[in-house]
Design an enzyme around this catalytic site. Structure first.
Site, PDB file in Angstrom:
ATOM      1  N   ARG A 116       5.176   4.685   2.582  1.00 33.05           N
ATOM      2  CA  ARG A 116       4.017   4.345   3.408  1.00 33.05           C
ATOM      3  C   ARG A 116       3.972   4.001   4.747  1.00 33.05           C
ATOM      4  O   ARG A 116       4.506   2.772   5.144  1.00 33.05           O
ATOM      5  CB  ARG A 116       3.411   3.239   2.397  1.00 33.05           C
ATOM      6  CG  ARG A 116       3.323   3.592   1.053  1.00 33.05           C
ATOM      7  CD  ARG A 116       2.798   2.618   0.209  1.00 33.05           C
ATOM      8  NE  ARG A 116       1.225   2.470   0.472  1.00 33.05           N
ATOM      9  CZ  ARG A 116       0.648   1.204   0.641  1.00 33.05           C
ATOM     10  NH1 ARG A 116       1.547   0.066   0.756  1.00 33.05           N
ATOM     11  NH2 ARG A 116      -0.770   1.215   0.760  1.00 33.05           N
ATOM     12  N   MET A 157       4.130   9.013  -4.540  1.00 33.01           N
ATOM     13  CA  MET A 157       3.527   7.595  -4.006  1.00 33.01           C
ATOM     14  C   MET A 157       2.116   7.039  -4.460  1.00 33.01           C
ATOM     15  O   MET A 157       1.331   7.794  -4.718  1.00 33.01           O
ATOM     16  CB  MET A 157       3.633   7.926  -2.479  1.00 33.01           C
ATOM     17  CG  MET A 157       3.289   6.440  -1.703  1.00 33.01           C
ATOM     18  SD  MET A 157       4.104   5.116  -2.150  1.00 33.01           S
ATOM     19  CE  MET A 157       5.549   5.525  -1.104  1.00 33.01           C
ATOM     20  N   TYR A 197       7.889  -0.642   3.803  1.00 33.48           N
ATOM     21  CA  TYR A 197       8.985  -0.940   2.932  1.00 33.48           C
ATOM     22  C   TYR A 197       8.638  -0.327   1.472  1.00 33.48           C
ATOM     23  O   TYR A 197       8.906  -1.016   0.666  1.00 33.48           O
ATOM     24  CB  TYR A 197       9.145  -2.522   2.962  1.00 33.48           C
ATOM     25  CG  TYR A 197       9.021  -3.105   4.535  1.00 33.48           C
ATOM     26  CD1 TYR A 197       9.759  -2.843   5.514  1.00 33.48           C
ATOM     27  CD2 TYR A 197       8.079  -4.222   4.476  1.00 33.48           C
ATOM     28  CE1 TYR A 197       9.543  -3.364   6.728  1.00 33.48           C
ATOM     29  CE2 TYR A 197       7.767  -4.943   5.594  1.00 33.48           C
ATOM     30  CZ  TYR A 197       8.430  -4.339   6.702  1.00 33.48           C
ATOM     31  OH  TYR A 197       8.545  -4.901   7.855  1.00 33.48           O
ATOM     32  N   HIS A 198       8.279   0.730   1.444  1.00 42.14           N
ATOM     33  CA  HIS A 198       7.712   1.174   0.093  1.00 42.14           C
ATOM     34  C   HIS A 198       8.268   2.403  -0.351  1.00 42.14           C
ATOM     35  O   HIS A 198       7.705   3.478  -0.473  1.00 42.14           O
ATOM     36  CB  HIS A 198       5.989   1.260  -0.065  1.00 42.14           C
ATOM     37  CG  HIS A 198       5.584  -0.153  -0.115  1.00 42.14           C
ATOM     38  ND1 HIS A 198       4.401  -0.396   0.174  1.00 42.14           N
ATOM     39  CD2 HIS A 198       5.948  -1.285  -0.309  1.00 42.14           C
ATOM     40  CE1 HIS A 198       3.751  -1.702   0.433  1.00 42.14           C
ATOM     41  NE2 HIS A 198       4.956  -2.325  -0.043  1.00 42.14           N
ATOM     42  N   PRO A 199       9.593   2.849  -0.060  1.00 41.65           N
ATOM     43  CA  PRO A 199      10.147   4.335  -0.484  1.00 41.65           C
ATOM     44  C   PRO A 199      10.064   4.337  -2.031  1.00 41.65           C
ATOM     45  O   PRO A 199      10.163   3.279  -2.684  1.00 41.65           O
ATOM     46  CB  PRO A 199      11.505   3.983   0.162  1.00 41.65           C
ATOM     47  CG  PRO A 199      11.877   2.487   0.008  1.00 41.65           C
ATOM     48  CD  PRO A 199      10.640   1.640   0.298  1.00 41.65           C
TER      49      PRO A 199
END
Length: 537
Positions: free
Chosen positions: A294, A508, A468-470
């Site tokens: 994101r 995602m 910080y959302h892999p």
């Protein structure tokens, strides 16, 4: 190599998913569980809600960087990842968010039957303890994961919400309720003024169980596989090679660590592995592919008056820390990201941008600070089109992998850039409304000079960051690039091996990831036989 203690289940990685699995599976006293973690105990700053950005670039952060990004003017972008008990859930901003129902229905459309929103909602409710919404069908109470409003709000956060409403965005009292769109204040996994992630909620209560062994400072270098079945793991402990045996290995090392460990173990694209000297064990071309993140862009403003973090003196910082240590009250109980919302750009009918109104004039989450007080307004892609990959540089397990999110590359990913440009315009429109407008002096460089769409796009390329959302680098599915089974969590072609973390997301979600990681881990624990959870499997 030292002797091989035997367990029933080995969990690699004590992050958000690993803590849930260890806590749930060890309820069965006959099941011998080993949880290994490369890091150690979280420091005090991990418990202080305001201090999460101070953990970046420290010993509890893997401190990754991406490969140079052609779509971002050649920059290598910082990707922090937690290296401690609780993993990234011990250094995140603690926002509790589930995403849209269409996220999970979309997983079903990708071939993951049993993952529709109506299927996963019971697991969300099972884990949640949300006294504010007790009795609300969208929320649960009594679960391990405590969720609450932030008990301390800065006046600037109230001003952002009011200005956003004045700009035409509806107020939303509950982003995890019937609708996500709108603005308001987020809820957090905080309890009594302290971080309440899965380390505190799931793992700590289980530490006294004699059938649960937790080992820190353990770097897992390989999953041992014999005749198509996982047999255990090889590790480095204080420089010594150690092995642990178990008929079940669950990898919960995150969207970077999980594909890295599979690749080091010979599970992945056979041609890529062979070029770096790793003998292929299972030819799974999707391992490390479909990486999604994101992307976030921020613009900052100077304030006319002392407000928020930027106005703190050394004395203020010392006094607030003393108050938190003494009473768990005051500004340190706030993550300073409570004000925000979810809005639609012109490209979407459902929210495709998440907003934050932070009362701190900074870039890259306080790694760079303006000299005075102010605001930073963030807009973040909900469902990025960019697709990247994780690859090994070599067969050395201590060498960081290549992280290439491929931001803005390809025709389809062009919409990511256009959406973030609109996000800047949306935040500027909010900043122009009262009461926020009266508190702002001027927009700060480097965005202030960027007025045309082309200039804003160049700003986005030059200053965007990860949120910080892999996810999705070992995604579930049954197609040729799927890595894990959507029913069993098992790695295709290898018995006794599963992956449970954000890497298995087929796509995602439209939200911060932590709540969904907990949901996935709860469903996995049920699938693996955790007592009493069969109804949510």
């Amino acid at each position: 190599m030292a002797g091989a203690p035997t367990f029933d289940t080995i969990i690699v990685g004590a992050g958000s998913a690993g803590c849930v699995l260890a806590g749930r599976l060890s309820v069965d006293p006959s099941r011998r569980i080993l949880l290994v973690e490369a890091g150690g105990q979280p420091p005090e700053a991990a418990a202080i809600p305001s201090d999460w950005p101070t953990l970046f670039d420290t010993h509890v952060d893997w401190g990754f960087h991406t490969e140079a990004q052609p779509g971002c003017r050649g920059r290598r972008i910082f990707w922090p990842r937690g290296r401690m008990l609780g993993g990234s859930g011990s250094m995140n901003a603690m926002i509790y968010m589930r995403g849209l129902a269409s996220d999970y229905d979309g997983w079903v459309a990708m071939g993951c039957l049993g993952w529709a929103f109506e299927d996963v909602l019971p697991a969300f409710l099972f884990s949640e303890d949300n006294p504010k919404f007790a009795g609300d069908p969208w929320h649960g109470t009594g679960g391990p994961l405590h969720v609450e409003d932030c008990s301390w709000l800065d006046p600037g956060e109230d001003a952002f919400v009011a200005a956003a409403e004045a700009a035409g965005h509806a107020h939303n009292p509950d982003f995890n309720g019937a609708r996500q769109e709108g603005v308001g204040t987020y809820q957090f996994t905080i309890r009594g003024g302290e971080r309440w992630g899965t380390f505190r909620a799931y793992l700590e209560p289980a530490l006294a169980r004699p059938n649960l062994t937790v080992k820190t400072g353990v770097t897992t270098t390989r999953i041992r596989i014999d005749k198509g079945r996982a047999q255990g793991i090889d590790c480095l402990v204080e420089g010594r090679q150690v092995r642990f045996d178990a008929p079940q290995v669950i990898v919960s090392a995150g969207a970077i660590g999980s594909p890295q460990l599979l690749l080091l173990s010979g599970i992945g694209p056979a041609d890529e592995l062979a070029t770096i000297g790793i003998a292929p064990v299972a030819d799974l071309p999707g391992v490390g592919k479909d990486l999604q993140d994101r992307i976030n862009i921020q613009i900052s403003f100077a304030a006319r008056e002392p407000i928020g973090i930027g106005a703190w003196s050394d004395a203020d910082m010392a006094a607030s820390l003393e108050e938190w240590r003494r009473a768990r009250t005051g500004p340190r109980v706030s993550p300073f990201v409570a004000a925000g919302g979810h809005v639609c750009s012109r490209f979407a009918e459902e929210p495709d941008l998440q907003l934050y109104g932070a009362v701190s004039p900074h870039r890259d989450y306080a790694r760079f600070l303006y000299s005075g007080a102010g605001f930073t307004l963030h807009s973040t892609l909900q469902r990025p089109k960019s697709r990247g990959e994780i690859r090994l540089r070599s067969a050395d397990p201590l060498e960081a992998p290549m992280i290439d999110p491929c931001y803005f590359l390809g025709e389809e990913a062009r919409i990511d850039l256009d959406t973030l440009v609109e996000g800047v315009e949306i935040n500027r429109a909010i900043a122009a409304k009262e009461p926020l407008a009266g508190m702002i002096s001027h927009e700060l460089s480097p965005s202030a000079e960027c007025r045309s769409l082309e200039a804003i796009a160049r700003h986005v390329r030059g200053h965007c960051s990860t949120l910080y959302h892999p996810s999705s680098s070992c995604r579930m599915g049954r197609d040729g690039l799927a890595v894990t089974d959507p029913e069993t969590f098992g790695v295709h072609g290898v018995d006794g091996l599963a992956v449970v973390d954000a890497s298995v997301f087929p796509r995602m979600i439209s939200a911060n990831l932590n709540a969904t990681v907990v949901m996935v881990a709860e469903r996995a624990a049920a699938r693996f036989g955790a007592p009493g959870l069969e109804t949510i499997a």
